[in-house]
Design an enzyme around this catalytic site. Structure first.
Site, PDB file in Angstrom:
ATOM      1  N   LYS A  33       0.816  -1.221   0.000  1.00 54.73           N
ATOM      2  CA  LYS A  33       0.000   0.000   0.000  1.00 54.73           C
ATOM      3  C   LYS A  33       0.847   1.267   0.000  1.00 54.73           C
ATOM      4  CE  LYS A  33      -2.017   0.798   3.920  1.00 54.73           C
ATOM      5  NZ  LYS A  33      -1.308   1.964   4.490  1.00 54.73           N
ATOM      6  N   THR A  34       1.858   1.327   0.874  1.00 56.06           N
ATOM      7  CA  THR A  34       2.694   2.533   0.945  1.00 56.06           C
ATOM      8  C   THR A  34       3.433   2.768  -0.357  1.00 56.06           C
ATOM      9  OG1 THR A  34       2.986   2.138   3.321  1.00 56.06           O
ATOM     10  CG2 THR A  34       4.501   3.691   2.270  1.00 56.06           C
ATOM     11  N   ASP A 219      -4.699   8.110   3.155  1.00 52.93           N
ATOM     12  CA  ASP A 219      -4.287   6.767   3.548  1.00 52.93           C
ATOM     13  C   ASP A 219      -5.139   6.288   4.729  1.00 52.93           C
ATOM     14  OD1 ASP A 219      -2.854   4.430   3.765  1.00 52.93           O
ATOM     15  OD2 ASP A 219      -1.150   5.334   4.804  1.00 52.93           O
ATOM     16  N   GLU A 220      -5.223   4.975   4.923  1.00 52.07           N
ATOM     17  CA  GLU A 220      -5.963   4.366   6.052  1.00 52.07           C
ATOM     18  C   GLU A 220      -7.378   4.933   6.150  1.00 52.07           C
ATOM     19  OE1 GLU A 220      -4.728   1.891   7.329  1.00 52.07           O
ATOM     20  OE2 GLU A 220      -2.548   2.051   7.510  1.00 52.07           O
ATOM     21  N   GLN A 250      -9.590  -4.094   8.106  1.00 47.04           N
ATOM     22  CA  GLN A 250      -8.651  -3.654   9.128  1.00 47.04           C
ATOM     23  C   GLN A 250      -9.163  -2.432   9.884  1.00 47.04           C
ATOM     24  OE1 GLN A 250      -4.298  -4.021   8.070  1.00 47.04           O
ATOM     25  NE2 GLN A 250      -5.124  -4.261   5.997  1.00 47.04           N
ATOM     26  N   ARG A 606      -0.041  -9.628  10.734  1.00 45.63           N
ATOM     27  CA  ARG A 606       1.236  -8.969  11.040  1.00 45.63           C
ATOM     28  C   ARG A 606       2.390  -9.947  10.852  1.00 45.63           C
ATOM     29  NH1 ARG A 606      -0.138  -4.903   9.593  1.00 45.63           N
ATOM     30  NH2 ARG A 606      -1.997  -6.073   9.047  1.00 45.63           N
TER      31      ARG A 606
END
Length: 723
Positions: A33-34, A219-220, A250, A606
């Protein structure tokens, strides 16, 4: 263009090149994503020709913003400095300092953190004649914060239900707002809400920002609340080039007022939105990914994604049952030790995650007992340490003397003979005069009246006026001294080093003060006023995981909520029991239960190489010893994914069997021990058997160890050998 797109997979490339109109990027965990976000900004600048000045990129944490800035610097170089890139709160704070006067906000406003808010709420209760023990400030803070996140003013709030508690909350909310306004301060919720208010009341200001930002990127997005979404829609209202990136699977912060419906309903608000799915995972093994998908697939509030990976199949999921939480912690420490000893991992590759902070106590005790290095995320944060908050409060007061919370915190630090009774009198006297505490101090210093009309003794008046003179002197210097020079003058004037050195842990506290001075040095080249303002803003906006030292080669202990956005080769999730995960408060609420499932999903994803799901058969919880069923989320992991040597039964079989008989599952063949036998344990060393007792299909052995004391184990779990 080739350089920017060369390293992207087809879906990532599609997301980067989709630049016109609204775009929704649904990014699964570990899907790069980043990389997509940063390459998209670089693509806009280098290929499309958009000036960095015209791009807004918003994220949620300073850590994420720094990571984004670092990657962009590698792609576009120095131009990254011309982007508007940062957290919602930081960007909104800058907007309000620049344009907030249009709605009556002083550019020198201070930002009240959590502790400041609690202090102000206590003061509000006191002024209203209400008992803080009966009306908990923390509960009131939560309700008020939630109201602000829904853009409800005190008057709006009063039109809701009129239960007695809501009536009290409305009165406290109203008084709190008056006090925070009088202090020329804003809390974290205000930073967002006041910008929305600014844009609504000042269309010309909104148009200026809309015209500037041709492209808005968030983002997020699954973590946004109502105010943040409204703000984003305002900013993107002119060009509609809005790109939001997130994953409803998430969304785990509803307790912070995050609303998963924002991302689920984005296509309703923007019917012409292009949707891009990032489904290839680069982090986890195939088995970890399949286990996570099994858990999350039971949720209804989600958008379907088909996560996949080209990574190795990997190790099966380890589902571990222990007898007590102490044994649970022993297992974790022992297994990490085994992995490190075999050379498979380093301690820093491992993380232990849990649902509630209280679970960390037993874990910490185990790590300390066995001498295994660890770092606890959410211990006492640097900026929450007493000495740091004292110095920051002084600097905030110099910046904005109306800040009553800071004034009341440090007016007797170091001690000046101004006790709590005198402070209460000062607040009452200031209220009677219709002024702030700062102005009341000025009136005392200016007055030559020492008569009984003043509610203070002559000694107290002298102490109060002495503080006022000292403060005025420092305020007078702030225009001429840079941040570090002002810092040093403050420390010298109040004799802070000597004050700290008189404490038992004074050396450590002085070192923390010097560390804060080091932060101030980053702002010494700015103009005095600009430097002080920027320094105080950066301190106020630092977030929970910003100070996590990623390079430290120690095991990380962290809550599942804090672990979002992080990754580790090896992850242990402890407390995999109904009542823990999912939390007992969520079990009867379908919406909350779905969020608990998302929390479990976040924890599992994670992990890169190994995942351990650990539970205790019996746990001391809320003052009582309870037997908890296995987490219902374990049922959703296909049994073929679970290591056969972790438990005899697994997946749905494990959960079902435990529900039926409520006792530990065990291997068929158990060794038997007799009292008096000498045995050896992998962690505790040699000991003597005290007792051995059958427990259904298992057995319990009690052993007295030299140095470690008496321990009880389930024979099916404990690695005990005869000497």
């Amino acid at each position: 263009m080739k350089d920017i797109l060369a390293e992207l997979n087809p879906a990532q490339k599609e997301a980067v090149e989709a630049i016109n109109g609204p775009v929704l990027i649904l990014a699964g965990p570990g899907s790069g994503k980043t990389r997509v976000i940063t390459h998209r900004v670089a693509y806009l600048m280098r290929v499309v020709g958009i000036k960095p000045h015209n791009i807004l990129a918003v994220t949620f944490t300073n850590k994420a913003a720094r990571e984004m800035e670092s990657r962009l610097n590698a792609l576009v170089g120095e131009q990254v400095k011309n982007l508007t890139l940062g957290t919602f709160h930081a960007i909104c704070a800058r907007i309000l300092r620049r344009d907030g006067q249009a709605i009556g906000i002083d550019p020198k406003f201070v930002i009240y953190d959590d502790d400041d808010q609690i202090s102000l709420l206590k003061k509000s209760l006191q002024q209203l004649g209400l008992d803080p023990k009966q009306y908990a400030p923390r509960a009131l803070q939560s309700v008020i914060s939630n109201a602000k996140s829904q853009m409800l003013t005190p008057s709006d709030f009063s039109r809701k239900g009129r239960s007695y508690f809501e009536e009290i909350t409305q009165r406290v909310y109203e008084r709190y707002e008056k006090l925070i306004t009088a202090s020329s301060a804003l809390d974290f919720d205000d930073l967002l809400g006041k910008v929305v208010e600014l844009f609504r009341k000042s269309p010309e200001t909104l148009l200026r920002y809309q015209s500037r930002y041709l492209h808005v990127q968030v983002d997020e997005f699954q973590d946004t609340n109502l105010v943040q979404y409204e703000l984003i829609k305002q900013l993107a209202g002119k060009y509609r080039n809005i790109c939001v990136v997130g994953d409803p699977d998430q969304s785990i912060y509803s307790w912070r007022s995050a609303d998963v419906r924002n991302i689920l309903n984005f296509e309703k608000d923007f019917p012409d939105a292009k949707v891009v799915l990032l489904e290839q995972n680069y982090r986890s093994t195939k088995l970890i990914l399949e286990a996570a998908s099994g858990v999350i697939s039971a949720n209804r509030q989600r958008k379907e994604k088909g996560l996949w990976t080209e990574n190795e199949v990997g190790f099966p999921v380890s589902v571990i049952e222990t007898y007590t939480e102490q044994e649970e912690a022993q297992y974790v420490v022992n297994e990490i030790d085994n992995l490190v000893r075999r050379g498979e991992v380093k301690p820093g590759d491992c993380a232990v995650m849990y649902r509630t902070n209280a679970q960390s106590r037993v874990l910490e005790e185990a790590f300390i007992r066995y001498g295994t290095p660890y770092k606890l995320v959410a211990g006492t944060r640097f900026y929450e340490r007493r000495e740091v908050k004292d110095v920051v409060a002084y600097l905030r007061l110099i910046q904005n003397p109306l800040d009553s919370v800071s004034l009341l915190r440090i007016i007797n630090v170091p001690q000046r003979g101004i006790g709590q009774q005198s402070l209460d009198e000062l607040s009452r006297w200031a209220g009677a005069q219709g002024v702030t505490e700062y102005r009341a101090l000025q009136l005392l210093a200016e007055s030559k009246d020492t008569s009984a009309a003043l509610p203070f003794t002559a000694r107290t008046v002298k102490a109060l006026t002495g503080f006022a003179v000292m403060l005025e002197n420092l305020i007078g210097k702030k225009q001429d001294l840079n941040t570090v020079e002002l810092f040093d003058l403050l420390i010298e004037n109040i004799g802070y080093k000597k004050y700290l050195e008189a404490m038992p842990d004074g050396e450590e506290r002085w070192e923390n003060t010097l560390e804060l001075r080091g932060v101030a040095q980053d702002y010494r080249d700015l103009s005095p006023q600009e430097g002080l303002s920027a320094f105080l803003e950066s301190v106020a906006l630092v977030s929970d995981v910003d100070s996590l030292v990623e390079k430290s080669d120690t095991v990380t202990l962290i809550t599942l909520h804090q672990a979002k956005g992080l990754e580790f080769p090896v992850v242990f999730i402890v407390g995999m029991e109904d009542g823990i995960l999912p939390h007992f408060k969520s079990i009867d609420d379908p919406t909350q239960l779905e969020e608990e499932r998302r929390l479990c999903y976040v924890g599992i994803t994670r992990a890169g190489k190994r995942i351990y799901l650990v539970r205790a058969f019996r746990r001391h919880l809320m003052g009582a010893s309870t037997v908890n069923r296995p987490s219902r989320f374990l049922r959703d992991i296909p049994s073929q994914l679970i290591a056969k040597n972790s438990t005899e039964e697994s997946g749905a079989g494990l959960a079902t069997a435990m529900e039926k008989r409520q006792e530990p599952l065990i291997p068929v063949d158990l060794p038997e021990f007799k009292a008096g036998e000498h045995v050896k344990h992998g962690v505790f060393g040699e000991g003597v058997v005290v007792s051995y007792q059958k427990k259904g299909h298992d057995a319990e052995v009690t052993v007295a160890f030299e140095g470690a004391g008496v321990k009880r184990f389930l024979v099916s779990f404990a690695k005990i050998e005869r000497v």
